[in-house]
Design a protein around this motif. Structure first.
Motif, PDB file in Angstrom:
ATOM      1  N   SER A  26      16.777  51.412 -25.261  1.00  0.00           N
ATOM      2  CA  SER A  26      17.058  52.076 -26.537  1.00  0.00           C
ATOM      3  C   SER A  26      16.814  53.564 -26.420  1.00  0.00           C
ATOM      4  O   SER A  26      15.905  54.012 -25.722  1.00  0.00           O
ATOM      5  N   TYR A  27      17.680  54.321 -27.085  1.00  0.00           N
ATOM      6  CA  TYR A  27      17.459  55.752 -27.273  1.00  0.00           C
ATOM      7  C   TYR A  27      17.303  55.950 -28.772  1.00  0.00           C
ATOM      8  O   TYR A  27      18.297  55.944 -29.487  1.00  0.00           O
ATOM      9  N   GLY A  28      16.090  56.056 -29.239  1.00  0.00           N
ATOM     10  CA  GLY A  28      15.870  56.111 -30.684  1.00  0.00           C
ATOM     11  C   GLY A  28      16.420  54.840 -31.315  1.00  0.00           C
ATOM     12  O   GLY A  28      16.068  53.739 -30.893  1.00  0.00           O
ATOM     13  N   ASP A  29      17.331  55.002 -32.269  1.00  0.00           N
ATOM     14  CA  ASP A  29      17.904  53.838 -32.951  1.00  0.00           C
ATOM     15  C   ASP A  29      19.046  53.192 -32.173  1.00  0.00           C
ATOM     16  O   ASP A  29      19.480  52.098 -32.498  1.00  0.00           O
ATOM     17  N   LEU A  30      19.532  53.915 -31.174  1.00  0.00           N
ATOM     18  CA  LEU A  30      20.696  53.404 -30.444  1.00  0.00           C
ATOM     19  C   LEU A  30      20.268  52.437 -29.339  1.00  0.00           C
ATOM     20  O   LEU A  30      19.466  52.777 -28.478  1.00  0.00           O
ATOM     21  N   ARG A  31      20.829  51.216 -29.390  1.00  0.00           N
ATOM     22  CA  ARG A  31      20.578  50.281 -28.301  1.00  0.00           C
ATOM     23  C   ARG A  31      21.713  50.406 -27.300  1.00  0.00           C
ATOM     24  O   ARG A  31      22.771  49.814 -27.484  1.00  0.00           O
ATOM     25  N   ALA A  32      21.492  51.206 -26.278  1.00  0.00           N
ATOM     26  CA  ALA A  32      22.543  51.436 -25.275  1.00  0.00           C
ATOM     27  C   ALA A  32      22.817  50.145 -24.512  1.00  0.00           C
ATOM     28  O   ALA A  32      23.951  49.829 -24.175  1.00  0.00           O
ATOM     29  N   VAL A  33      21.744  49.383 -24.243  1.00  0.00           N
ATOM     30  CA  VAL A  33      21.864  48.044 -23.657  1.00  0.00           C
ATOM     31  C   VAL A  33      20.983  47.125 -24.483  1.00  0.00           C
ATOM     32  O   VAL A  33      19.827  47.439 -24.768  1.00  0.00           O
ATOM     33  N   GLY A  50      33.660  46.870 -19.497  1.00  0.00           N
ATOM     34  CA  GLY A  50      33.537  47.258 -20.898  1.00  0.00           C
ATOM     35  C   GLY A  50      34.095  48.653 -21.090  1.00  0.00           C
ATOM     36  O   GLY A  50      34.217  49.413 -20.130  1.00  0.00           O
ATOM     37  N   PRO A  51      34.433  49.003 -22.333  1.00  0.00           N
ATOM     38  CA  PRO A  51      35.013  50.328 -22.589  1.00  0.00           C
ATOM     39  C   PRO A  51      33.959  51.433 -22.441  1.00  0.00           C
ATOM     40  O   PRO A  51      32.775  51.139 -22.241  1.00  0.00           O
ATOM     41  N   ASN A  52      34.388  52.678 -22.564  1.00  0.00           N
ATOM     42  CA  ASN A  52      33.442  53.798 -22.501  1.00  0.00           C
ATOM     43  C   ASN A  52      32.363  53.641 -23.563  1.00  0.00           C
ATOM     44  O   ASN A  52      32.646  53.278 -24.684  1.00  0.00           O
ATOM     45  N   GLY A  53      31.145  53.911 -23.166  1.00  0.00           N
ATOM     46  CA  GLY A  53      30.037  53.861 -24.117  1.00  0.00           C
ATOM     47  C   GLY A  53      29.463  52.473 -24.337  1.00  0.00           C
ATOM     48  O   GLY A  53      28.595  52.282 -25.185  1.00  0.00           O
ATOM     49  N   SER A  54      29.915  51.484 -23.539  1.00  0.00           N
ATOM     50  CA  SER A  54      29.441  50.115 -23.788  1.00  0.00           C
ATOM     51  C   SER A  54      28.097  49.820 -23.115  1.00  0.00           C
ATOM     52  O   SER A  54      27.479  48.794 -23.380  1.00  0.00           O
ATOM     53  N   GLY A  55      27.643  50.701 -22.227  1.00  0.00           N
ATOM     54  CA  GLY A  55      26.324  50.502 -21.618  1.00  0.00           C
ATOM     55  C   GLY A  55      26.349  50.186 -20.130  1.00  0.00           C
ATOM     56  O   GLY A  55      25.327  49.798 -19.561  1.00  0.00           O
ATOM     57  N   LYS A  56      27.491  50.386 -19.482  1.00  0.00           N
ATOM     58  CA  LYS A  56      27.618  50.046 -18.059  1.00  0.00           C
ATOM     59  C   LYS A  56      26.732  50.948 -17.191  1.00  0.00           C
ATOM     60  O   LYS A  56      25.957  50.464 -16.381  1.00  0.00           O
ATOM     61  N   THR A  57      26.876  52.257 -17.379  1.00  0.00           N
ATOM     62  CA  THR A  57      26.107  53.188 -16.551  1.00  0.00           C
ATOM     63  C   THR A  57      24.611  53.029 -16.815  1.00  0.00           C
ATOM     64  O   THR A  57      23.800  53.041 -15.882  1.00  0.00           O
ATOM     65  N   THR A  58      24.251  52.850 -18.074  1.00  0.00           N
ATOM     66  CA  THR A  58      22.840  52.650 -18.408  1.00  0.00           C
ATOM     67  C   THR A  58      22.281  51.439 -17.657  1.00  0.00           C
ATOM     68  O   THR A  58      21.173  51.484 -17.111  1.00  0.00           O
ATOM     69  N   THR A  59      23.077  50.371 -17.585  1.00  0.00           N
ATOM     70  CA  THR A  59      22.632  49.175 -16.849  1.00  0.00           C
ATOM     71  C   THR A  59      22.434  49.497 -15.371  1.00  0.00           C
ATOM     72  O   THR A  59      21.410  49.151 -14.779  1.00  0.00           O
TER      73      THR A  59
END
Ligand SMILES: Nc1ncnc2c1ncn2[C@@H]1O[C@H](COP(=O)(O)OP(=O)(O)O)[C@@H](O)[C@H]1O
Ligand SMILES: [Mg+2]
Length: 320
Positions: A26-33, A50-59
């Motif tokens: 999580s980044y603040g309120d955003l659950r990236a994954v 997944g599309p852009n912003g779906s959490g692939k790179t974060t994973t």
């Protein structure tokens, strides 16, 4: 996931190269994954889609110990990413969206540099470089400066660089992004060759979904959530034999008309998409019936993009 873990010691236990249990970032309120579960057996070719912003790179960043999960547990090659980050780093090869090559150095020099980073003996670097350059059709360019290579060749070299130390797990973040179709195909062919030669586990992300049909297994994520997983062929087959696309001025009326035979369509503006269940479906008849009433009617085989579209129709998981 269909593969079940054997619990008993001494039994035929599947070895997992990557295991994620309720992993979140999580980044603040955003659950990236968001509470991701993954079990990737050794030597598998796995696509995280997944599309852009779906959490692939974060994973991938969590898997490579660059960032820490805010919840759950994650292990790579049997090592926990938080407790044993050094062992994890030793076990993985990384190829990120941003190239890690020095453009002022030659192809050879870049590989030698990596060899030095990993403390590999010189003769090993020489042999491995030779093998990889041959595998990737780069031999004639070995003394060229990286800055003079085409985008496709540079990406290829980035992958060679990522596997020089023979990692057990290779993480590739959108290896084909920004490349034209021909270069994209070449990169896929090289990854396939590499897998056959090295037998390593490969986890790759992409948002070009149709490309990932060669993966052993794929997982789809949307806004950090896992929404579907399986073998590409099975996922595609589960949609049916064909996708029927119709463009109509009265999409609602046509949706209603065809609903009894083809179920609820996916609707995007004036376009309707239906799954045609089997090969024997009387498509020609339908075409005759509809021809005058619709703008366009198109029948095609489903692909992984369709799988994603249909998965998206399902309701997102509700938060506990
Ligand atoms: N360091 C960060 N700080 C805040 N938000 C971030 C950070 N990194 C990623 N995000 C957000 O997390 C989400 C997932 O991003 P990312 O993993 O890069 O997606 P993908 O690789 O699938 O395109 C996006 O909404 C992105 O804006
Ligand atoms: Mg990304």
């Amino acid at each position: 996931m269909a593969i079940k873990k054997a619990e008993q010691p001494g039994s035929d236990k599947t070895k997992y190269a990557i295991e994620a249990s309720q992993v979140g970032k999580s980044y603040g309120d955003l659950r990236a994954v968001d509470r991701l579960d993954l079990s990737i057996p050794e030597a598998q070719f796995f696509g995280l889609l997944g599309p852009n912003g779906s959490g692939k790179t974060t994973t991938l960043h969590m898997l490579s110990t660059l960032i820490r999960p805010t919840e759950g547990t994650l292990s790579v090659a049997g090592y926990d990413v938080v407790k044993s980050p050094v062992s994890v780093r030793r076990a993985i090869g990384l190829v990120f969206q941003e190239s890690a090559l020095d453009r002022n150095l030659t192809v050879d020099e870049n590989l030698r540099f990596v060899g030095a980073l990993y403390n590999l003996p010189e003769h090993v670097v020489r042999e491995r470089s030779q093998e990889l350059l041959e595998l990737f059709d780069l031999t004639t360019r070995r003394h060229a400066r990286v800055g003079t290579l085409s985008g496709g060749l540079r990406r290829t070299l980035d992958i060679a660089r990522g596997v020089l130390h023979r990692p057990r797990v290779l993480l590739l973040d959108e290896p084909t992004i920004g490349l034209d179709v021909i270069n994209r195909r070449t990169i896929w062919r090289f990854i396939e060759r590499l897998r056959q030669e090295e037998n390593m586990t490969v986890l790759l992300t992409t948002h070009y979904l149709e490309e990932a049909e060669g993966c052993d297994q794929v997982a789809f994520i949307r806004k950090g959530n896992l929404i579907g997983q399986g073998k590409p062929k099975m996922l595609i087959q589960s949609l049916g034999a064909y996708i029927l696309e119709i463009e109509s001025e009265a999409p609602d009326r046509h949706a209603e008309l065809l609903n009894p035979t083809l179920g609820t369509p996916v609707q995007e503006g004036n376009r309707l998409m239906f799954c045609v269940p089997n090969e024997d479906f009387p498509v020609a008849e339908l075409q005759r019936e509809l021809k005058s009433a619709v703008h366009a009617l198109h029948l095609r085989r489903p692909d992984l993009n369709d799988v994603y579209i249909w998965l998206n129709r399902q309701k997102p998981r509700t938060r506990r």
